[in-house]
Design an enzyme around this catalytic site. Structure first.
Site, PDB file in Angstrom:
ATOM      1  N   VAL A   1      -5.883   7.658  -1.506  1.00 17.51           N
ATOM      2  CA  VAL A   1      -6.176   9.071  -1.290  1.00 17.51           C
ATOM      3  C   VAL A   1      -7.356   9.181  -0.333  1.00 17.51           C
ATOM      4  O   VAL A   1      -8.400   8.551  -0.545  1.00 17.51           O
ATOM      5  CB  VAL A   1      -6.477   9.796  -2.612  1.00 17.51           C
ATOM      6  CG1 VAL A   1      -6.735  11.278  -2.360  1.00 17.51           C
ATOM      7  CG2 VAL A   1      -5.324   9.615  -3.605  1.00 17.51           C
TER       8      VAL A   1
ATOM      9  N   GLY B   1     -10.119   7.644  -3.192  1.00 18.96           N
ATOM     10  CA  GLY B   1      -9.523   7.204  -4.451  1.00 18.96           C
ATOM     11  C   GLY B   1      -8.179   6.559  -4.269  1.00 18.96           C
ATOM     12  O   GLY B   1      -7.679   6.394  -3.157  1.00 18.96           O
ATOM     13  N   ARG B   2      -7.622   6.169  -5.401  1.00 22.46           N
ATOM     14  CA  ARG B   2      -6.299   5.552  -5.430  1.00 22.46           C
ATOM     15  C   ARG B   2      -5.546   6.158  -6.596  1.00 22.46           C
ATOM     16  O   ARG B   2      -6.114   6.400  -7.667  1.00 22.46           O
ATOM     17  CB  ARG B   2      -6.409   4.042  -5.615  1.00 22.46           C
ATOM     18  CG  ARG B   2      -5.057   3.344  -5.830  1.00 22.46           C
ATOM     19  CD  ARG B   2      -5.237   1.864  -6.133  1.00 22.46           C
ATOM     20  NE  ARG B   2      -5.700   1.149  -4.969  1.00 22.46           N
ATOM     21  CZ  ARG B   2      -4.903   0.631  -4.039  1.00 22.46           C
ATOM     22  NH1 ARG B   2      -3.584   0.780  -4.146  1.00 22.46           N
ATOM     23  NH2 ARG B   2      -5.391  -0.008  -3.014  1.00 22.46           N
ATOM     24  N   GLY B   3      -4.279   6.399  -6.416  1.00 19.59           N
ATOM     25  CA  GLY B   3      -3.488   6.943  -7.511  1.00 19.59           C
ATOM     26  C   GLY B   3      -2.014   6.781  -7.248  1.00 19.59           C
ATOM     27  O   GLY B   3      -1.542   6.977  -6.131  1.00 19.59           O
ATOM     28  N   GLY B   4      -1.288   6.394  -8.298  1.00 26.35           N
ATOM     29  CA  GLY B   4       0.163   6.359  -8.249  1.00 26.35           C
ATOM     30  C   GLY B   4       0.739   5.679  -7.022  1.00 26.35           C
ATOM     31  O   GLY B   4       1.473   6.274  -6.251  1.00 26.35           O
ATOM     32  N   MET B   5       0.380   4.408  -6.778  1.00 28.90           N
ATOM     33  CA  MET B   5       0.930   3.618  -5.678  1.00 28.90           C
ATOM     34  C   MET B   5       0.428   4.066  -4.312  1.00 28.90           C
ATOM     35  O   MET B   5       1.032   3.749  -3.290  1.00 28.90           O
ATOM     36  CB  MET B   5       2.476   3.666  -5.689  1.00 28.90           C
ATOM     37  CG  MET B   5       3.099   3.077  -6.938  1.00 28.90           C
ATOM     38  SD  MET B   5       4.883   3.389  -6.988  1.00 28.90           S
ATOM     39  CE  MET B   5       5.400   2.486  -5.520  1.00 28.90           C
TER      40      MET B   5
ATOM     41  N   LYS C   1      -2.597  11.732   0.588  1.00 26.79           N
ATOM     42  CA  LYS C   1      -2.205  10.546  -0.157  1.00 26.79           C
ATOM     43  C   LYS C   1      -1.290   9.694   0.713  1.00 26.79           C
ATOM     44  O   LYS C   1      -0.248  10.159   1.203  1.00 26.79           O
ATOM     45  CB  LYS C   1      -1.484  10.922  -1.449  1.00 26.79           C
ATOM     46  CG  LYS C   1      -1.097   9.707  -2.290  1.00 26.79           C
ATOM     47  CD  LYS C   1      -0.513  10.159  -3.618  1.00 26.79           C
ATOM     48  CE  LYS C   1      -0.075   8.963  -4.435  1.00 26.79           C
ATOM     49  NZ  LYS C   1       0.515   9.361  -5.723  1.00 26.79           N
TER      50      LYS C   1
ATOM     51  N   ASP D   1       2.681  10.517 -16.573  1.00 32.21           N
ATOM     52  CA  ASP D   1       1.507   9.628 -16.451  1.00 32.21           C
ATOM     53  C   ASP D   1       0.235  10.428 -16.660  1.00 32.21           C
ATOM     54  O   ASP D   1      -0.737  10.291 -15.915  1.00 32.21           O
ATOM     55  CB  ASP D   1       1.492   8.940 -15.092  1.00 32.21           C
ATOM     56  CG  ASP D   1       0.567   7.705 -15.082  1.00 32.21           C
ATOM     57  OD1 ASP D   1       0.272   7.178 -16.181  1.00 32.21           O
ATOM     58  OD2 ASP D   1       0.149   7.279 -13.997  1.00 32.21           O
TER      59      ASP D   1
END
Length: 542
Positions: A29, A22-26, A44, A142
């Site tokens: 993951v 996944g991807r999260g907050g810049m 991350k 967020d």
């Protein structure tokens, strides 16, 4: 240094990155293996933009470290656990517990919205997580479905991605001029650049509950400008699926953070819904003391105020909306590439629009049930009230109100913008659009006094008010005189507007009986309660 294999990397000599999940907050993951402890973890990785200057890259690294420090100090079953923070090739990595299962956003996309009971469960878990974070001085900033994980097999709710978290006393990226967060879930006070607190996360939770119940945020629009306008200006319309927990949703989506439902009360109401299966409401009992007058009260003015014209905006909420237009326009103008001009945004301002013709307030003691006016009917307003100096009485008139001397020989403070509408033996002061209705009735005393009158009205409630429920009569006093408070909820005037809640105080004073009530849509009880307390607290007969 990181080591490379055919398909894997090992960072800090310990964590083997196996699969991007996944991807999260810049950051990206990864599913990874902790080769020292022999366990699966999530890692991350901060993704650096090669176009950034050295200083900008440093700020990004600091942000990641701030995220790690913020979350590492928190211990709660519904907050992601941070195991470690490492650096490899001058790039920081955060090592967290691995949650098998997708995000709440993925669940909604794959399986559709959830029912009200599941939404309440999710809300309670997230409220617990937020209360723990806020107690430690950490704001998430967020909160959205993509940042909530659902553990497979247990459905444990886990709040993650504190990537733009704010720690008390720390410098935030917004202070350098960059907006961070997801506009659909961002509180209006954050949009305006005001200093924010825990209330802003609670607004985001309100939007999240709407999204999990209906499939999308109530502020979703086709453009960034449209989203900003919806958040700070447009009428907020929770989805019909939110009806079972509507008081919670409306309370969390209150634009004024000072009026917003707090975490403890929101959790209590959601638990009440899970326990009873009934739509909860926040009972706010009338307390006949000066303390009930809002803290915003100011000394009486020295000179009379001019009457507010009917077209004026009503109450603090409407003033927030007018200010919100300017906020939204400024934000859109500042965000290059949004594709919406500030002028176009301002053209969209239209308020709540027109509503059905005026209809009378809720049934009050000894009055026959009222009916909405027929389409096209007009309401005659006779002998318009005059505004007199607040010094005319000993009552303190809060800011945002005006003291009105009514032609029917009484005075009280009403919010700016409310207009008079007599209907038979009752006098109403209504907000534009008739969302809020202040009612006054004067009559001769009746057998049994106010308590008996209110109990009879409660007994007749189902006949006079369609959908009548949760009626409650409480014996009290007012100005040292016998009084009774009646609260109830009913279906309201139209299906589009929805159910309404009423506060109604009846008391005897001298040789007369007085009845003052306020009716408002369910979910606006806090604002309605303030109007009620001010009306009762400043009412003077004669």
């Amino acid at each position: 240094m990181g080591t490379e294999g055919e398909n894997v990397r090992v960072i800090a000599g310990r964590y083997r990155l196996e699969e991007r999940i996944g991807r999260g907050g810049m950051g990206l993951v990864w599913r990874a293996a902790d080769q020292l402890l022999g366990r699966q973890v999530a890692v991350k990785e901060l993704v650096l933009d090669p176009s950034l200057s050295a200083e900008e890259a440093r700020l990004q690294r600091e942000r990641t470290l701030r995220e790690a420090r913020a979350v590492a100090q928190l211990r709660h079953p519904h907050i992601i656990v941070v195991h470690d923070v490492v650096e490899d090739d001058e790039r920081p990595y955060i090592v967290m517990e691995l949650i098998d299962g997708g995000s709440l956003a993925e669940r909604i996309a794959g399986r559709g919205p959830v029912d009200a009971r599941e939404a309440a469960r999710i809300g309670i878990d997230l409220l617990g997580a937020l209360r723990r974070a806020h107690g430690a001085g950490v704001l998430h900033r967020d909160l959205k479905p993509a940042n909530v994980l659902m553990e497979a097999g247990t459905d444990r709710v886990v709040l993650t991605d504190f990537g733009i978290a704010q720690v008390a006393g720390a410098t935030t990226l917004t202070e350098s001029g960059s907006f961070v967060g997801s506009p659909e879930y961002t509180a209006p006070e954050r949009m305006s650049g005001e200093r924010t607190g825990p209330e802003s996360d609670l607004w985001s939770l309100g939007a999240l509950l709407c999204a999990v119940l209906s499939g999308e945020s109530p502020f979703r629009r086709d453009s960034l400008g449209g989203i900003l306008h919806a958040v700070v200006v447009d009428e907020i319309r929770p989805p019909v699926q939110a009806q079972p927990i509507l008081p919670v949703v409306r309370g969390l989506l209150e634009r004024d953070p000072e009026r917003r439902l707090d975490a403890a009360e929101a959790e209590r109401l959601l638990r009440e819904f899970l326990d009873t299966g009934r739509t909860p409401r926040a009972p706010v009992a009338y307390t006949p003391t000066q303390r009930d007058v809002p803290r915003r009260a100011v000394p009486p003015p020295e000179v009379p105020e001019a009457p507010t014209p009917p077209a004026a905006l009503a109450s603090r909420s409407s003033r927030h909306s007018a200010r919100g237009v300017l906020i939204a326009a400024a934000l859109v103008a500042a965000m290059a590439g949004a594709g919406v001009s500030a002028a176009a945004l301002l053209m969209r301002e239209g308020g709540n629009g027109s509503r059905t013709p005026a209809s009378s307030g809720p049934s009050s003691p000894s009055a026959s049930p009222s009916r909405p006016s027929a389409p096209g009917a007009t309401v005659t307003v006779t002998r318009p009230p005059t505004t007199v100096p607040a010094s005319a009485t000993s009552r303190t008139v809060p800011s945002g109100y005006r003291l009105t001397h009514d032609p029917d020989r009484f005075s009280l403070a009403v919010p700016d913008g409310f207009t008079r509408s007599p209907q038979g033996e009752r006098i109403f002061y209504m907000s534009p659009g008739e969302t809020f209705r202040i009612g006054i009735k004067m009559s001769d005393p009746e057998p049994g006094g106010p308590l008996a009158v209110m109990r009879r009205s409660d007994a007749d409630g189902p006949a006079n008010n369609p959908g009548y429920h949760d009626g409650r009569v409480t014996e009290t006093s007012h100005n040292g005189n016998p009084a009774a408070l009646w609260e109830f909820t009913w279906n309201g005037f139209t299906a589009a507007e929805g159910p309404r809640h009423t506060y109604d105080l009846c008391w005897e004073e001298g040789d007369r009986m007085y009845d003052v009530w306020v009716s408002a849509p369910v979910g606006k009880e806090q604002e309605s309660k303030e109007y009620f307390d001010v009306a009762v607290g400043t009412f003077v007969p004669g």
